[in-house]
Design an enzyme around this catalytic site. Structure first.
Site, mmCIF file in Angstrom:
data_model
loop_
_atom_site.group_PDB
_atom_site.id
_atom_site.type_symbol
_atom_site.label_atom_id
_atom_site.label_comp_id
_atom_site.label_asym_id
_atom_site.label_seq_id
_atom_site.Cartn_x
_atom_site.Cartn_y
_atom_site.Cartn_z
ATOM 1 N N HIS A 99 -6.108 -0.626 -3.300
ATOM 2 C CA HIS A 99 -7.511 -0.301 -3.546
ATOM 3 C C HIS A 99 -7.767 1.201 -3.615
ATOM 4 O O HIS A 99 -8.898 1.617 -3.836
ATOM 5 C CB HIS A 99 -8.373 -0.914 -2.424
ATOM 6 C CG HIS A 99 -7.961 -2.308 -2.062
ATOM 7 N ND1 HIS A 99 -8.034 -3.360 -2.946
ATOM 8 C CD2 HIS A 99 -7.406 -2.833 -0.919
ATOM 9 C CE1 HIS A 99 -7.580 -4.464 -2.357
ATOM 10 N NE2 HIS A 99 -7.186 -4.167 -1.124
ATOM 11 N N ARG B 44 -12.946 -11.482 -0.074
ATOM 12 C CA ARG B 44 -13.076 -10.676 1.147
ATOM 13 C C ARG B 44 -14.067 -9.521 0.902
ATOM 14 O O ARG B 44 -14.889 -9.600 0.010
ATOM 15 C CB ARG B 44 -11.680 -10.206 1.585
ATOM 16 C CG ARG B 44 -10.767 -11.395 1.913
ATOM 17 C CD ARG B 44 -9.412 -10.933 2.368
ATOM 18 N NE ARG B 44 -9.508 -10.133 3.591
ATOM 19 C CZ ARG B 44 -8.506 -9.394 4.063
ATOM 20 N NH1 ARG B 44 -7.340 -9.374 3.421
ATOM 21 N NH2 ARG B 44 -8.657 -8.700 5.174
ATOM 22 N N ARG C 68 -12.197 -4.550 -1.327
ATOM 23 C CA ARG C 68 -10.897 -5.134 -1.697
ATOM 24 C C ARG C 68 -10.924 -5.766 -3.097
ATOM 25 O O ARG C 68 -9.913 -6.246 -3.584
ATOM 26 C CB ARG C 68 -10.474 -6.209 -0.685
ATOM 27 C CG ARG C 68 -10.204 -5.656 0.696
ATOM 28 C CD ARG C 68 -9.685 -6.741 1.635
ATOM 29 N NE ARG C 68 -9.961 -6.399 3.008
ATOM 30 C CZ ARG C 68 -9.189 -5.614 3.778
ATOM 31 N NH1 ARG C 68 -8.063 -5.128 3.314
ATOM 32 N NH2 ARG C 68 -9.528 -5.337 5.024
ATOM 33 N N PRO D 188 1.640 -0.705 3.370
ATOM 34 C CA PRO D 188 1.358 -0.450 4.782
ATOM 35 C C PRO D 188 0.882 -1.678 5.567
ATOM 36 O O PRO D 188 0.153 -2.518 5.038
ATOM 37 C CB PRO D 188 0.245 0.608 4.735
ATOM 38 C CG PRO D 188 -0.316 0.535 3.366
ATOM 39 C CD PRO D 188 0.809 0.101 2.481
ATOM 40 N N ASN D 189 1.340 -1.727 6.792
ATOM 41 C CA ASN D 189 0.974 -2.747 7.785
ATOM 42 C C ASN D 189 1.617 -4.106 7.545
ATOM 43 O O ASN D 189 1.502 -4.993 8.380
ATOM 44 C CB ASN D 189 -0.563 -2.897 7.890
ATOM 45 C CG ASN D 189 -1.219 -1.598 8.304
ATOM 46 O OD1 ASN D 189 -0.859 -1.032 9.326
ATOM 47 N ND2 ASN D 189 -2.138 -1.081 7.498
ATOM 48 N N HIS E 27 -0.912 -10.596 -3.473
ATOM 49 C CA HIS E 27 -1.682 -10.473 -2.234
ATOM 50 C C HIS E 27 -1.669 -11.811 -1.517
ATOM 51 O O HIS E 27 -1.938 -12.848 -2.134
ATOM 52 C CB HIS E 27 -3.129 -10.048 -2.518
ATOM 53 C CG HIS E 27 -3.196 -8.720 -3.190
ATOM 54 N ND1 HIS E 27 -2.948 -7.552 -2.511
ATOM 55 C CD2 HIS E 27 -3.397 -8.387 -4.479
ATOM 56 C CE1 HIS E 27 -3.021 -6.545 -3.365
ATOM 57 N NE2 HIS E 27 -3.285 -7.026 -4.568
ATOM 58 N N ILE E 28 -1.373 -11.748 -0.240
ATOM 59 C CA ILE E 28 -1.294 -12.965 0.576
ATOM 60 C C ILE E 28 -2.679 -13.620 0.667
ATOM 61 O O ILE E 28 -2.825 -14.824 0.491
ATOM 62 C CB ILE E 28 -0.771 -12.594 1.984
ATOM 63 C CG1 ILE E 28 0.654 -12.022 1.871
ATOM 64 C CG2 ILE E 28 -0.817 -13.796 2.922
ATOM 65 C CD1 ILE E 28 1.118 -11.277 3.113
ATOM 66 N N GLU F 124 1.826 -8.180 -9.142
ATOM 67 C CA GLU F 124 1.064 -7.766 -7.950
ATOM 68 C C GLU F 124 0.782 -9.021 -7.119
ATOM 69 O O GLU F 124 0.271 -10.006 -7.656
ATOM 70 C CB GLU F 124 -0.250 -7.120 -8.416
ATOM 71 C CG GLU F 124 -1.208 -6.768 -7.295
ATOM 72 C CD GLU F 124 -2.530 -6.189 -7.839
ATOM 73 O OE1 GLU F 124 -2.656 -5.970 -9.068
ATOM 74 O OE2 GLU F 124 -3.437 -5.999 -7.018
ATOM 75 N N ASP G 30 0.182 5.123 -11.277
ATOM 76 C CA ASP G 30 0.900 5.981 -12.228
ATOM 77 C C ASP G 30 2.404 5.711 -12.190
ATOM 78 O O ASP G 30 3.063 5.680 -13.234
ATOM 79 C CB ASP G 30 0.632 7.464 -11.930
ATOM 80 C CG ASP G 30 -0.763 7.905 -12.362
ATOM 81 O OD1 ASP G 30 -1.458 7.126 -13.043
ATOM 82 O OD2 ASP G 30 -1.155 9.031 -12.004
HETATM 83 C C1 DQA Z 1 -3.254 -7.571 1.182
HETATM 84 C C2 DQA Z 1 -4.755 -7.406 0.943
HETATM 85 C C3 DQA Z 1 -5.179 -5.956 1.144
HETATM 86 O O1 DQA Z 1 -6.568 -5.801 0.909
HETATM 87 C C4 DQA Z 1 -4.886 -5.519 2.555
HETATM 88 O O2 DQA Z 1 -5.193 -4.149 2.716
HETATM 89 C C5 DQA Z 1 -3.487 -5.806 2.980
HETATM 90 C C6 DQA Z 1 -2.846 -7.046 2.546
HETATM 91 C C7 DQA Z 1 -2.820 -9.063 1.107
HETATM 92 O O3 DQA Z 1 -1.628 -9.287 1.007
HETATM 93 O O4 DQA Z 1 -3.668 -9.964 1.163
HETATM 94 O O5 DQA Z 1 -2.905 -5.067 3.761
HETATM 95 O O6 DQA Z 1 -2.557 -6.883 0.171
#
Ligand code: DQA
Length: 143
Positions: free
Chosen positions: A79, A106, A110, A10-11, A99-100, A97, A86
């Site tokens: 998170h 943070r 998180r 998401p986002n 994460h940017i 996995e 699962d």
């Molecule tokens: C994220 C880190 C997450 O905590 C956050 O909710 C995101 C982006 C990252 O790519 O750093 O939406 O996954």
């Protein structure tokens, strides 16, 4: 020929516009181009984003049938989502996995990742280069 699913939560559709001081100015379309350029000729990329947990679960299940590896930035579901954990646990190939941002530097909420319980490799804090590095890790693992 192998197939790598690169899945985004998401986002991340707002990448480039959303909190650029944290996530940078590249868009998700830019990230897709970077990954396609970085992929060897015998690796096919399936690059997707959804704001919906169940859709991500469906795609991970689809990957069981059609993909050799998964690179995933589950975003906030990292998170919270036992369902995504699962689904990934039911996938047999390598899981990376990404994460940017550096989630460990943070907010405290998180710091915990359900997905890390399954991931074979976790990449944080390298900006969008983390996707390319994650893809390279998966490709090496498949070789
Ligand atoms: C994220 C880190 C997450 O905590 C956050 O909710 C995101 C982006 C990252 O790519 O750093 O939406 O996954």
């Amino acid at each position: 020929m192998s197939t790598v699913f690169i899945l985004n939560g998401p986002n991340l559709n707002l990448l480039g516009k959303r909190e650029p001081e944290i996530y940078g100015s590249d868009t998700l379309a830019d990230v897709e181009v970077m990954c396609r350029k970085a992929a060897p000729a015998d690796v096919s990329i399936e690059f997707r984003q959804s704001n919906h947990e169940g859709v991500l679960v469906d795609w991970i299940q689809e990957a069981r049938e059609t993909a050799d590896a998964i690179v995933i930035n589950p975003a906030a579901y990292t998170h919270t989502s036992v369902a995504i954990l699962d689904a990934l646990s039911a996938f047999e190939g390598p899981v990376v996995e990404v994460h940017i941002s550096d989630v460990h530097k943070r907010e405290k909420f998180r710091h915990h990742s359900y997905v890390s319980l399954r991931a074979d490799e976790v990449i944080v804090g390298r900006g969008v280069q983390g996707y390319v590095d994650g893809l390279a890790w998966a490709v090496k693992k498949l070789a």
